[in-house]
Design a protein around this motif. Structure first.
Motif, PDB file in Angstrom:
ATOM      1  N   LEU A  22      -5.233  -0.606 -20.446  1.00  0.00           N
ATOM      2  CA  LEU A  22      -5.132  -2.046 -20.229  1.00  0.00           C
ATOM      3  C   LEU A  22      -4.998  -2.369 -18.740  1.00  0.00           C
ATOM      4  O   LEU A  22      -5.674  -3.264 -18.223  1.00  0.00           O
ATOM      5  N   VAL A  23      -4.166  -1.607 -18.039  1.00  0.00           N
ATOM      6  CA  VAL A  23      -3.981  -1.832 -16.601  1.00  0.00           C
ATOM      7  C   VAL A  23      -5.276  -1.539 -15.843  1.00  0.00           C
ATOM      8  O   VAL A  23      -5.687  -2.316 -14.964  1.00  0.00           O
ATOM      9  N   LEU A  24      -5.943  -0.438 -16.179  1.00  0.00           N
ATOM     10  CA  LEU A  24      -7.190  -0.098 -15.489  1.00  0.00           C
ATOM     11  C   LEU A  24      -8.273  -1.138 -15.754  1.00  0.00           C
ATOM     12  O   LEU A  24      -9.033  -1.493 -14.846  1.00  0.00           O
ATOM     13  N   THR A  25      -8.339  -1.654 -16.971  1.00  0.00           N
ATOM     14  CA  THR A  25      -9.315  -2.703 -17.275  1.00  0.00           C
ATOM     15  C   THR A  25      -8.997  -3.977 -16.509  1.00  0.00           C
ATOM     16  O   THR A  25      -9.902  -4.655 -15.997  1.00  0.00           O
ATOM     17  N   THR A  26      -7.717  -4.300 -16.374  1.00  0.00           N
ATOM     18  CA  THR A  26      -7.316  -5.476 -15.594  1.00  0.00           C
ATOM     19  C   THR A  26      -7.723  -5.318 -14.135  1.00  0.00           C
ATOM     20  O   THR A  26      -8.214  -6.264 -13.513  1.00  0.00           O
ATOM     21  N   VAL A  68     -11.507  -5.904 -13.829  1.00  0.00           N
ATOM     22  CA  VAL A  68     -11.858  -7.326 -13.877  1.00  0.00           C
ATOM     23  C   VAL A  68     -11.447  -8.022 -12.588  1.00  0.00           C
ATOM     24  O   VAL A  68     -12.180  -8.853 -12.047  1.00  0.00           O
ATOM     25  N   ALA A  69     -10.284  -7.650 -12.064  1.00  0.00           N
ATOM     26  CA  ALA A  69      -9.796  -8.275 -10.824  1.00  0.00           C
ATOM     27  C   ALA A  69     -10.716  -7.981  -9.646  1.00  0.00           C
ATOM     28  O   ALA A  69     -10.856  -8.813  -8.738  1.00  0.00           O
ATOM     29  N   LEU A  70     -11.345  -6.811  -9.638  1.00  0.00           N
ATOM     30  CA  LEU A  70     -12.255  -6.472  -8.534  1.00  0.00           C
ATOM     31  C   LEU A  70     -13.384  -7.491  -8.413  1.00  0.00           C
ATOM     32  O   LEU A  70     -13.805  -7.824  -7.310  1.00  0.00           O
ATOM     33  N   ALA A  71     -13.856  -7.990  -9.522  1.00  0.00           N
ATOM     34  CA  ALA A  71     -14.937  -8.980  -9.481  1.00  0.00           C
ATOM     35  C   ALA A  71     -14.456 -10.307  -8.910  1.00  0.00           C
ATOM     36  O   ALA A  71     -15.176 -10.978  -8.171  1.00  0.00           O
ATOM     37  N   TYR A  72     -13.228 -10.687  -9.220  1.00  0.00           N
ATOM     38  CA  TYR A  72     -12.698 -11.960  -8.742  1.00  0.00           C
ATOM     39  C   TYR A  72     -12.208 -11.904  -7.303  1.00  0.00           C
ATOM     40  O   TYR A  72     -12.038 -12.944  -6.669  1.00  0.00           O
ATOM     41  N   LEU A  73     -11.962 -10.721  -6.779  1.00  0.00           N
ATOM     42  CA  LEU A  73     -11.479 -10.581  -5.406  1.00  0.00           C
ATOM     43  C   LEU A  73     -12.610 -10.535  -4.385  1.00  0.00           C
ATOM     44  O   LEU A  73     -12.365 -10.401  -3.201  1.00  0.00           O
ATOM     45  N   MET A 128     -16.813  -1.929  -4.534  1.00  0.00           N
ATOM     46  CA  MET A 128     -16.504  -2.311  -5.906  1.00  0.00           C
ATOM     47  C   MET A 128     -17.167  -1.348  -6.896  1.00  0.00           C
ATOM     48  O   MET A 128     -16.531  -0.898  -7.857  1.00  0.00           O
ATOM     49  N   LEU A 129     -18.417  -0.999  -6.669  1.00  0.00           N
ATOM     50  CA  LEU A 129     -19.110  -0.101  -7.584  1.00  0.00           C
ATOM     51  C   LEU A 129     -18.490   1.292  -7.573  1.00  0.00           C
ATOM     52  O   LEU A 129     -18.336   1.911  -8.627  1.00  0.00           O
ATOM     53  N   LEU A 175     -12.734   4.303 -11.773  1.00  0.00           N
ATOM     54  CA  LEU A 175     -11.839   3.814 -12.822  1.00  0.00           C
ATOM     55  C   LEU A 175     -12.409   4.086 -14.209  1.00  0.00           C
ATOM     56  O   LEU A 175     -11.671   4.444 -15.133  1.00  0.00           O
ATOM     57  N   SER A 176     -13.713   3.938 -14.347  1.00  0.00           N
ATOM     58  CA  SER A 176     -14.340   4.214 -15.641  1.00  0.00           C
ATOM     59  C   SER A 176     -14.222   5.687 -16.016  1.00  0.00           C
ATOM     60  O   SER A 176     -14.020   6.024 -17.186  1.00  0.00           O
ATOM     61  N   LEU A 177     -14.335   6.565 -15.025  1.00  0.00           N
ATOM     62  CA  LEU A 177     -14.181   7.995 -15.302  1.00  0.00           C
ATOM     63  C   LEU A 177     -12.752   8.324 -15.728  1.00  0.00           C
ATOM     64  O   LEU A 177     -12.539   9.138 -16.639  1.00  0.00           O
ATOM     65  N   VAL A 178     -11.782   7.678 -15.086  1.00  0.00           N
ATOM     66  CA  VAL A 178     -10.385   7.901 -15.483  1.00  0.00           C
ATOM     67  C   VAL A 178     -10.153   7.391 -16.901  1.00  0.00           C
ATOM     68  O   VAL A 178      -9.506   8.055 -17.719  1.00  0.00           O
ATOM     69  N   LYS A 179     -10.705   6.218 -17.212  1.00  0.00           N
ATOM     70  CA  LYS A 179     -10.552   5.669 -18.553  1.00  0.00           C
ATOM     71  C   LYS A 179     -11.222   6.555 -19.591  1.00  0.00           C
ATOM     72  O   LYS A 179     -10.652   6.836 -20.653  1.00  0.00           O
TER      73      LYS A 179
END
Length: 91
Positions: free
Chosen positions: A12-16, A19-24, A31-32, A38-42
Motif C-alpha cells: 500500500l505504501v509503495l503504491t501510494t 501515485v505520488a510520483l505522478a502528482y509531484l 520517475m520511470l 518500486l514495481s520490482l520491489v512490489k
C-alpha cells in the motif's frame, strides 16, 4: 496473519509513492526509473510472501533468478522508448 498484513501495508505504501510520483511532476527519466524499481520491489514481495516462495528451498528461488533478471533487462530496454515518447508529448 500479521506477516501478510505487514506485506499488504508495504504494498500500500509503495503504491501510494508510485501515485505520488505522478502528482509531484518528477522528471520523466527519474520517475520511470523509480517506478521500475518500486514495481520490482512490489513484485518480489508478492512472489516471496503471497506465493510462499520465501518458505521454499533456496534451490527453487535460484531457478527463478534468471527469469527475474531477464525481465528486468527487458523493462530497462523499454526505458529509452518511454523517455522519447514523453519528450514527444511535451512538444
Amino acid at each position: 496473519m500479521k506477516k501478510y498484513l505487514l506485506v499488504w501495508a508495504l504494498l500500500l505504501v509503495l503504491t501510494t509513492v508510485e501515485v505520488a510520483l505522478a502528482y509531484l511532476h518528477t522528471p520523466l527519466a527519474i520517475m520511470l526509473a523509480l517506478l521500475i524499481g518500486l514495481s520490482l520491489v512490489k513484485a518480489g514481495s508478492i512472489v516471496a510472501w503471497f506465493m510462499h516462495l520465501a518458505e521454499e528451498h533456496r534451490a527453487l528461488a535460484w531457478t527463478l533468478m534468471p527469469a527475474f533478471f531477464f525481465i528486468t533487462l527487458l523493462l530497462l530496454g523499454f526505458l529509452p522508448d518511454a523517455v522519447r515518447a514523453g519528450e514527444a508529448l511535451a512538444r
